[in-house]
Design a protein around this motif. Structure first.
Motif, mmCIF file in Angstrom:
data_model
loop_
_atom_site.group_PDB
_atom_site.id
_atom_site.type_symbol
_atom_site.label_atom_id
_atom_site.label_comp_id
_atom_site.label_asym_id
_atom_site.label_seq_id
_atom_site.Cartn_x
_atom_site.Cartn_y
_atom_site.Cartn_z
ATOM 1 N N ASP A 75 4.758 10.069 -7.180
ATOM 2 C CA ASP A 75 5.807 10.400 -8.154
ATOM 3 C C ASP A 75 5.235 10.537 -9.561
ATOM 4 O OD1 ASP A 75 7.777 10.525 -6.279
ATOM 5 O OD2 ASP A 75 8.646 8.562 -6.719
ATOM 6 N N MET A 76 4.256 9.696 -9.886
ATOM 7 C CA MET A 76 3.650 9.762 -11.209
ATOM 8 C C MET A 76 2.837 11.040 -11.375
ATOM 9 S SD MET A 76 4.420 7.232 -13.234
ATOM 10 C CE MET A 76 3.066 7.172 -14.398
ATOM 11 N N THR A 77 1.998 11.358 -10.391
ATOM 12 C CA THR A 77 1.120 12.518 -10.509
ATOM 13 C C THR A 77 1.889 13.832 -10.419
ATOM 14 O OG1 THR A 77 0.650 12.375 -8.128
ATOM 15 C CG2 THR A 77 -0.891 11.290 -9.619
ATOM 16 N N GLU A 78 2.986 13.837 -9.682
ATOM 17 C CA GLU A 78 3.791 15.058 -9.580
ATOM 18 C C GLU A 78 4.753 15.221 -10.749
ATOM 19 O OE1 GLU A 78 5.716 15.075 -5.804
ATOM 20 O OE2 GLU A 78 3.885 15.667 -4.713
ATOM 21 N N LEU A 100 0.831 -1.205 0.000
ATOM 22 C CA LEU A 100 0.000 0.000 0.000
ATOM 23 C C LEU A 100 0.865 1.253 0.000
ATOM 24 C CD1 LEU A 100 -2.660 1.560 0.318
ATOM 25 C CD2 LEU A 100 -2.568 1.092 2.769
ATOM 26 N N GLY A 101 1.877 1.286 0.867
ATOM 27 C CA GLY A 101 2.785 2.424 0.890
ATOM 28 C C GLY A 101 3.533 2.584 -0.421
ATOM 29 N N THR A 102 3.917 1.455 -1.033
ATOM 30 C CA THR A 102 4.623 1.511 -2.320
ATOM 31 C C THR A 102 3.723 2.067 -3.412
ATOM 32 O OG1 THR A 102 5.938 -0.421 -1.691
ATOM 33 C CG2 THR A 102 5.867 0.146 -4.024
ATOM 34 N N ALA A 103 2.469 1.623 -3.433
ATOM 35 C CA ALA A 103 1.531 2.115 -4.441
ATOM 36 C C ALA A 103 1.313 3.616 -4.307
ATOM 37 C CB ALA A 103 0.199 1.372 -4.319
ATOM 38 N N VAL A 104 1.179 4.086 -3.073
ATOM 39 C CA VAL A 104 0.934 5.510 -2.844
ATOM 40 C C VAL A 104 2.147 6.337 -3.251
ATOM 41 C CG1 VAL A 104 0.575 7.249 -1.046
ATOM 42 C CG2 VAL A 104 -0.777 5.149 -1.042
ATOM 43 N N PHE A 164 0.385 -1.188 -9.107
ATOM 44 C CA PHE A 164 -0.817 -0.452 -8.723
ATOM 45 C C PHE A 164 -0.591 1.052 -8.844
ATOM 46 C CE2 PHE A 164 -2.054 -4.164 -5.808
ATOM 47 C CZ PHE A 164 -2.961 -4.670 -6.745
ATOM 48 N N GLY A 165 0.539 1.520 -8.362
ATOM 49 C CA GLY A 165 0.831 2.950 -8.388
ATOM 50 C C GLY A 165 0.984 3.496 -9.789
ATOM 51 N N LEU A 166 1.609 2.723 -10.687
ATOM 52 C CA LEU A 166 1.790 3.166 -12.064
ATOM 53 C C LEU A 166 0.482 3.125 -12.849
ATOM 54 C CD1 LEU A 166 5.156 1.359 -12.922
ATOM 55 C CD2 LEU A 166 4.836 3.825 -12.614
ATOM 56 N N ALA A 167 -0.360 2.137 -12.546
ATOM 57 C CA ALA A 167 -1.604 1.971 -13.301
ATOM 58 C C ALA A 167 -2.709 2.905 -12.832
ATOM 59 C CB ALA A 167 -2.081 0.524 -13.193
ATOM 60 N N ALA A 168 -2.661 3.326 -11.572
ATOM 61 C CA ALA A 168 -3.737 4.145 -11.017
ATOM 62 C C ALA A 168 -3.773 5.528 -11.649
ATOM 63 C CB ALA A 168 -3.575 4.262 -9.503
ATOM 64 N N LYS A 169 -4.978 5.999 -11.922
ATOM 65 C CA LYS A 169 -5.141 7.329 -12.491
ATOM 66 C C LYS A 169 -5.086 8.426 -11.435
ATOM 67 C CE LYS A 169 -5.810 5.653 -16.621
ATOM 68 N NZ LYS A 169 -4.786 5.815 -17.688
ATOM 69 N N THR A 170 -5.449 8.061 -10.206
ATOM 70 C CA THR A 170 -5.460 9.034 -9.111
ATOM 71 C C THR A 170 -4.790 8.432 -7.886
ATOM 72 O OG1 THR A 170 -7.597 8.292 -8.219
ATOM 73 C CG2 THR A 170 -7.645 9.998 -9.953
ATOM 74 N N LEU A 171 -4.449 9.302 -6.943
ATOM 75 C CA LEU A 171 -3.838 8.844 -5.697
ATOM 76 C C LEU A 171 -4.817 8.005 -4.889
ATOM 77 C CD1 LEU A 171 -1.399 8.901 -3.818
ATOM 78 C CD2 LEU A 171 -2.251 11.056 -2.873
ATOM 79 N N ASP A 172 -6.107 8.372 -4.899
ATOM 80 C CA ASP A 172 -7.116 7.596 -4.180
ATOM 81 C C ASP A 172 -7.203 6.176 -4.712
ATOM 82 O OD1 ASP A 172 -7.767 9.665 -2.506
ATOM 83 O OD2 ASP A 172 -9.471 10.363 -3.708
ATOM 84 N N PRO A 202 -4.544 -1.831 -3.139
ATOM 85 C CA PRO A 202 -3.911 -2.952 -2.419
ATOM 86 C C PRO A 202 -4.703 -3.485 -1.228
ATOM 87 C CG PRO A 202 -2.393 -1.087 -2.711
ATOM 88 C CD PRO A 202 -3.765 -0.594 -2.980
ATOM 89 N N PHE A 203 -5.852 -2.879 -0.880
ATOM 90 C CA PHE A 203 -6.554 -3.299 0.329
ATOM 91 C C PHE A 203 -6.976 -4.767 0.322
ATOM 92 C CE2 PHE A 203 -7.019 1.038 1.975
ATOM 93 C CZ PHE A 203 -6.866 0.774 3.326
ATOM 94 N N PRO A 204 -7.405 -5.345 -0.817
ATOM 95 C CA PRO A 204 -7.706 -6.791 -0.790
ATOM 96 C C PRO A 204 -6.523 -7.640 -0.355
ATOM 97 C CG PRO A 204 -8.639 -5.783 -2.748
ATOM 98 C CD PRO A 204 -7.795 -4.728 -2.092
ATOM 99 N N LEU A 205 -5.298 -7.211 -0.679
ATOM 100 C CA LEU A 205 -4.119 -7.966 -0.257
ATOM 101 C C LEU A 205 -3.973 -7.933 1.263
ATOM 102 C CD1 LEU A 205 -1.506 -6.763 -2.925
ATOM 103 C CD2 LEU A 205 -2.829 -8.894 -2.916
#
Length: 264
Positions: free
Chosen positions: A93-96, A84-88, A170-178, A184-187
């Protein structure tokens, strides 16, 4: 300099950058430790006297013994929380735009992800050590030999690597930070629907099949066997197979999104 030397130098530089960011924003690290510790306290001190009755072969009844049973599942949960921390952090980094800027620089491109994965695995392993220390203070009594502790480290590193690559994806594929923070919560919840909290043979038939064949149960059973001497059977081979499969899945998915700008 050779290509290998450039790769090592760039990865080392970016690794220092990621570690400094982790130290600058400790709330992520605290959440990685905090969630498993919170569940450890809850299950041992609130539910331990009751749940401990069902796992008496591990070491008796009551919360003082239930901590021996529940800890392996919560250690694996720590790896899932680390994703979860890695995805965030990857999504930030992606959004900024910092990753896009790195891509325009004359650096070894894979070092961007290599540094992210290494720093996240180190953070997750440190968090696992802290959770283990809390459990030790609560009465956890492992009987592992030095060789078994080495095997524990190997298993936890493999699990952390697999879930870290998934977190990067997850972090690279996500369109938003939310979206990155929710994916990753199911994991994190999977160890509960496995042998992490209670034995799978206490579950209804359909749920028991899922619990026995999902990825985290063989990891938990292998870790429990190494730490406490319970039977491992073929769980070690299955756990390593799952770690390998999840690593390849996360790596392939992450590289697909990381290299999108080359084809668009």
């Amino acid at each position: 300099m050779s290509t290998v030397a450039y790769a090592v130098a760039d990865s080392t530089t970016l690794l220092r950058r990621n570690i400094k960011n982790q130290l600058r924003y400790p709330t992520t690290a605290l959440s990685i430790v905090g969630i498993p510790v919170l569940f450890l306290l809850l299950f041992v001190y609130v539910f331990g006297n009751v749940l401990g009755q069902g796992v008496s072969p591990i070491g008796g009844a009551g919360h003082d013994d239930y901590v021996n049973y529940v800890l392996p599942g919560l250690i694996i949960m720590t790896a899932a929380t680390g994703s979860l921390g890695t995805a965030v952090s990857t999504s930030v980094d992606m959004t900024e735009g910092i990753i896009a800027r790195f891509k325009t620089m004359a650096i070894f491109r894979p070092s961007i992800l290599i540094a992210r994965v290494i720093s996240s695995v180190l953070q997750t392993l440190t968090s696992m050590a802290l959770v283990l220390a809390v459990a030790w203070a609560m009465g956890f009594h492992p009987n592992a030999t030095p060789l078994e502790w080495l095997a524990v480290l190997g298993l936890l590193t493999a699990a952390s690597l697999a879930l870290t690559w998934l977190g990067v994806a997850f972090g690279l594929a996500a369109k938003t930070l939310d979206a990155a923070s929710n994916a990753p919560f199911p994991l994190i919840l999977l160890p509960f629907v496995g042998s992490g909290i209670v034995p799978t043979d206490t579950m209804p038939t359909g749920l028991r099949y899922f619990a026995e064949y999902q990825p985290f149960t063989p990891m938990i059973e292998t870790l429990r066997g190494l730490l406490l001497g319970t039977p491992i059977g073929n769980n070690a081979y299955i756990a390593l197979a799952w770690c390998t499969a999840l690593t390849l899945l996360g790596f392939t998915w992450a590289m697909k999104h990381f290299n999108k700008d080359r084809t668009n």
